[in-house]
Every structure is written in structure tokens, then in C-alpha cells.
Enzyme design. Sequence first.
Site, mmCIF file in Angstrom:
data_model
loop_
_atom_site.group_PDB
_atom_site.id
_atom_site.type_symbol
_atom_site.label_atom_id
_atom_site.label_comp_id
_atom_site.label_asym_id
_atom_site.label_seq_id
_atom_site.Cartn_x
_atom_site.Cartn_y
_atom_site.Cartn_z
ATOM 1 C CG LEU A 151 35.737 40.978 41.258
ATOM 2 C CD1 LEU A 151 34.212 41.085 41.346
ATOM 3 C CD2 LEU A 151 36.382 41.921 42.266
ATOM 4 C CG HIS A 152 40.791 36.860 44.277
ATOM 5 N ND1 HIS A 152 40.543 36.994 45.632
ATOM 6 C CD2 HIS A 152 41.713 37.810 43.981
ATOM 7 C CE1 HIS A 152 41.296 37.961 46.124
ATOM 8 N NE2 HIS A 152 42.006 38.483 45.126
ATOM 9 C CG HIS A 180 38.033 40.748 45.236
ATOM 10 N ND1 HIS A 180 38.881 40.131 44.352
ATOM 11 C CD2 HIS A 180 38.602 41.938 45.533
ATOM 12 C CE1 HIS A 180 39.919 40.905 44.119
ATOM 13 N NE2 HIS A 180 39.783 42.013 44.823
ATOM 14 N N GLY A 214 39.687 44.139 53.068
ATOM 15 C CA GLY A 214 40.338 42.888 53.454
ATOM 16 C C GLY A 214 41.570 43.129 54.312
ATOM 17 C CE LYS A 215 42.571 40.814 60.495
ATOM 18 N NZ LYS A 215 42.046 40.016 61.648
ATOM 19 C CG ASP A 263 45.454 44.724 50.215
ATOM 20 O OD1 ASP A 263 46.580 44.543 49.746
ATOM 21 O OD2 ASP A 263 44.421 44.270 49.682
HETATM 22 O O1 PAF Z 1 42.411 47.149 47.541
HETATM 23 C C1 PAF Z 1 42.118 47.577 46.407
HETATM 24 O O2 PAF Z 1 41.679 46.836 45.515
HETATM 25 C C2 PAF Z 1 42.324 49.053 46.082
HETATM 26 O O3 PAF Z 1 43.436 49.562 46.728
HETATM 27 C C3 PAF Z 1 41.079 49.901 46.382
HETATM 28 C C4 PAF Z 1 40.737 49.919 47.861
HETATM 29 C C5 PAF Z 1 39.889 49.381 45.596
HETATM 30 C C6 PAF Z 1 41.328 51.363 45.965
HETATM 31 O O4 PAF Z 1 41.602 51.457 44.613
#
Ligand code: PAF
Length: 285
Positions: free
Chosen positions: A29-30, A33, A143-144, A146
Site C-alpha cells: 500500500l502507498h 491506496h 482508483g482512476k 487503473d
Molecule cells: O487494482 C488492483 O489492485 C487489483 O486489480 C484488484 C482490483 C485488487 C483486483 O485484484
Amino acid sequence: MDQIQSAEALRERLGRADQVAFVPTMGNLHEGHLSLMRLARKHADCVVASIFVNRLQFGPNEDFDRYPRTFESDIAKLEREGVDVLFAPHEHDMYPTPQVYRVQPPPVGDELDGAFRPGFFNGVCTVVLKLFNLVQPDFAVFGKKDRQQLKLVRGMVQQFNLPIQIIPGETVRADDGLALSSRNNYLSPVERTEAPRLYRTLRGVADDIARGRTDYANLEASARSELARHGWKVDYIAVRNGIGLRIPHPEGFDHPNVLIVLGAATLGSTRLIDNVDVTPKDGED
Ligand code: PAF
């Protein structure tokens, strides 16, 4: 924070919650997140995070084994954010038998990132659907950064009638513009200095469109050359209509406000993705 591994314990714990907001992650996590955790908190009294490194979304030559697992420091970060529940299932519980039933995303899942990572969105949608079924959240935050993932998850929720509201979280960037990502840890110091060029290049294309250019193919091609000149191996630079991620009309009929510019490129051995809105809009997607 309650740390839970089994589906039974999760149901028992969440039975006590009024509204649940869920943030699925693969850990490491950063600040990006953590900003999603804060956004989740605005929507519900109970915030659930998950940490599960999902084998299904890694291709045979990708970094599943190398993917950083930093469970202890992740827990400390989630505790500091006041997350209520961490769901961290074991792989054998998530996939007790081979997961032969899969979510098949629509054709746009085979474009952009999907074209370079075959099966990736099938793996993502499958695990997200399973996590949604286990957590049964009212809200889920994605998150946007992705962007294609966010769009496909939103489409899945709509088409499978899942009673979940998807909340988009803004991309968090370092001061020099680089989007925060777990993969940034792989960059050498020299690569880290070069890495913000991906964002600057996408932003440059978006600004040109905002100023009225509609020759998207030319803009994409010069952005690709700019990155290649600086040592990047470019997978794609693509201008898309944010609604459905379709290719914009070549004669510029799409309103610039709905266009986004997406890119993926590799620096050294680290593949980075990013995207920008032609006209930045808070929270919208
Ligand atoms: O974005 C992510 O970290 C992953 O693709 C997710 C949504 C947790 C699914 O494994």
C-alpha cells in the site's frame, strides 16, 4: 482493525455494520491506496480493505512471484487510517478448486492494457466479483489510475445487477507528476527521474486536444516517438472517449470534455500505466 481471513468470520463481522464501503487491493500500500480508504470513509460507517494478490490476473511471464508482499507494514498503514476490517483470504480459500467459472469482460477488455496482458481483465473481474460476493459492500472504491479496470468493473456491476455503487478515486501523484504505483518501487534512481515523462507526455497530448487538435493519430504517434526517444518501450498511447473507452470519431465529433488519454510503457523492466482527462473533472468518471 479486525483482521479476517474466512468468509464466515467476515459475514459475522459485517452483519454488525450499517453501510459498508470496500477497497480491494493487492497490498504493498502507498498513499494512492490510502486516499481510497479516506474516500471510502466518506461513504460508510464501516470501511473494509482487502489484500489478496490475485494469481488469475498475472500472465505466465508476469511478476506474480516478484509482486511485493509487505503485509506487516500494510496493516500498520490501514490501522493508522482507521480502516475497520482487513479481509486477507488465503489463496486456497479464494480458489478452493481451480476457478473454472470466469467473468468474460466485453471486447474492450481485450484492447489497451488487455491487448498487452491477455486474460488480465478476465482475472480482475473474476476476483472482484468474488470479493464483492464475500464482502457484499454498499460502495466500492477504485482508483482512476487503473481507468480501464474502473470502467470494466463499473460495467460488470451494471450488467450483473450488483447493488453496489462504484466510487472513482483520483490518481495520487508525486510532486513531479508520476502516478503512485506499487511498481514504482522497481525503478532504479535514474529510471525514477525519467519516469514522470509518461505523465508529462499524456498531459501534453491532452492539452493539445483541449486547444482544439483533433488529429488524434498524429498526437498518439508523436507521443510514442517522444517516449521511445528517451528509452521507453511503448505499448500504447491512446486517445479514447471516456464513455465506454471507444475510439473517438476521426473527424473530432467527440466533445473534448469526454476524451481521455491513456498510456502504458516500460522503462528498464518496469511497466507503468497512466491516464489523464483532457478536461480534469473531480470524482467524475
Ligand atoms: O487494482 C488492483 O489492485 C487489483 O486489480 C484488484 C482490483 C485488487 C483486483 O485484484
